[in-house]
Write a protein that holds these residues in place. Structure first.
Motif, PDB file in Angstrom:
ATOM      1  N   ARG A  37      -9.996   7.031  -9.767  1.00 14.75           N
ATOM      2  CA  ARG A  37     -10.707   6.507  -8.589  1.00 14.75           C
ATOM      3  C   ARG A  37     -12.145   6.150  -8.953  1.00 14.75           C
ATOM      4  NH1 ARG A  37      -5.736   6.781  -7.553  1.00 14.75           N
ATOM      5  NH2 ARG A  37      -5.014   7.511  -5.515  1.00 14.75           N
TER       6      ARG A  37
ATOM      7  N   GLU B 227       2.098   5.438  -7.914  1.00 13.83           N
ATOM      8  CA  GLU B 227       0.932   4.732  -8.447  1.00 13.83           C
ATOM      9  C   GLU B 227       1.169   4.208  -9.856  1.00 13.83           C
ATOM     10  OE1 GLU B 227      -2.847   6.654  -8.153  1.00 13.83           O
ATOM     11  OE2 GLU B 227      -2.532   7.213  -6.065  1.00 13.83           O
TER      12      GLU B 227
ATOM     13  N   ARG C  82       0.841  -1.204   0.000  1.00 11.47           N
ATOM     14  CA  ARG C  82       0.000   0.000   0.000  1.00 11.47           C
ATOM     15  C   ARG C  82       0.876   1.255   0.000  1.00 11.47           C
ATOM     16  NH1 ARG C  82      -2.712  -3.323   3.778  1.00 11.47           N
ATOM     17  NH2 ARG C  82      -2.007  -2.069   5.566  1.00 11.47           N
ATOM     18  N   GLN C  83       1.954   1.205   0.746  1.00  9.96           N
ATOM     19  CA  GLN C  83       2.889   2.339   0.771  1.00  9.96           C
ATOM     20  C   GLN C  83       3.582   2.510  -0.579  1.00  9.96           C
ATOM     21  OE1 GLN C  83       5.354   1.278   4.096  1.00  9.96           O
ATOM     22  NE2 GLN C  83       3.887   2.067   5.606  1.00  9.96           N
TER      23      GLN C  83
ATOM     24  N   ILE D 165      -7.838   1.830   0.620  1.00  6.42           N
ATOM     25  CA  ILE D 165      -6.827   2.883   0.461  1.00  6.42           C
ATOM     26  C   ILE D 165      -7.515   4.236   0.295  1.00  6.42           C
ATOM     27  CG2 ILE D 165      -5.044   3.786  -1.093  1.00  6.42           C
ATOM     28  CD1 ILE D 165      -4.241   0.875  -1.640  1.00  6.42           C
ATOM     29  N   LEU D 166      -8.684   4.217  -0.342  1.00  3.45           N
ATOM     30  CA  LEU D 166      -9.437   5.449  -0.593  1.00  3.45           C
ATOM     31  C   LEU D 166     -10.340   5.832   0.579  1.00  3.45           C
ATOM     32  CD1 LEU D 166     -10.557   4.689  -4.254  1.00  3.45           C
ATOM     33  CD2 LEU D 166      -8.481   5.855  -3.480  1.00  3.45           C
TER      34      LEU D 166
ATOM     35  N   PHE E 179       2.396   1.669  -3.486  1.00  4.20           N
ATOM     36  CA  PHE E 179       1.395   2.212  -4.398  1.00  4.20           C
ATOM     37  C   PHE E 179       1.256   3.715  -4.190  1.00  4.20           C
ATOM     38  CE2 PHE E 179      -3.008   3.534  -5.168  1.00  4.20           C
ATOM     39  CZ  PHE E 179      -3.156   3.189  -6.498  1.00  4.20           C
ATOM     40  N   ALA E 180       1.170   4.140  -2.932  1.00  8.55           N
ATOM     41  CA  ALA E 180       1.016   5.569  -2.628  1.00  8.55           C
ATOM     42  C   ALA E 180       2.226   6.371  -3.108  1.00  8.55           C
ATOM     43  CB  ALA E 180       0.811   5.768  -1.130  1.00  8.55           C
ATOM     44  N   ALA E 181       3.395   5.766  -3.059  1.00  3.26           N
ATOM     45  CA  ALA E 181       4.617   6.470  -3.460  1.00  3.26           C
ATOM     46  C   ALA E 181       4.756   6.598  -4.974  1.00  3.26           C
ATOM     47  CB  ALA E 181       5.835   5.747  -2.890  1.00  3.26           C
TER      48      ALA E 181
ATOM     49  N   TYR F 152       3.547   1.306  -9.898  1.00  2.84           N
ATOM     50  CA  TYR F 152       2.948   0.130  -9.274  1.00  2.84           C
ATOM     51  C   TYR F 152       1.953  -0.537 -10.223  1.00  2.84           C
ATOM     52  CZ  TYR F 152       1.721  -2.814  -5.309  1.00  2.84           C
ATOM     53  OH  TYR F 152       1.554  -3.885  -4.471  1.00  2.84           O
TER      54      TYR F 152
END
Length: 117
Positions: free
Chosen positions: A67, A47, A40-41, A88-89, A43-45, A50
């Motif tokens: 989204r 997207e 998850r981290q 995540i959202l 992906f956030a860093a 990933y």
């Protein structure tokens, strides 16, 4: 005894069948990876990187970027795997159900309560 297979069609929803499952394999695999906090981290860093790592197609990547949960379902996403992405959202499965049906979350929850009686 002969059996027939009926397909239930719900207006506005995609039927998750074998074809849609194949189409959504990469997307669902990516969403499953979100069970791990490190993923998850990651992906956030990054997207885009990933999504590329999992081989998402243009339709899937656009839906992730925007989204667009309904777009993700149409692109082969399975609601149970998409729940990981929705988390995540800040969304839950009831939010996804509300989006699928075009209802508010409260109306969707009420419908579930009434159906369970």
């Amino acid at each position: 005894m002969e059996t027939t297979k009926r397909k239930l069609r719900v207006t506005g929803t995609a039927v998750f069948d074998g074809d849609l499952a194949q189409k959504g394999y990469a997307l669902n695999k990516m969403c499953f990876s979100f069970n791990d906090a490190a993923n998850r981290q990651a992906f956030a860093a990054d997207e885009a990187g990933y999504c590329q790592r999992y081989g998402l197609n243009a339709e899937q990547y656009a839906a992730v970027r925007e989204r667009n949960v309904l777009g993700l379902l149409a692109a082969g996403g399975n609601v149970y795997y998409l729940a990981k992405f929705a988390g995540i959202l800040g969304l839950d499965v009831q939010d996804l159900g509300a989006l699928q049906t075009g209802m508010s979350k409260e109306a969707f929850k009420q419908m579930l309560l009434e159906a369970g009686k």
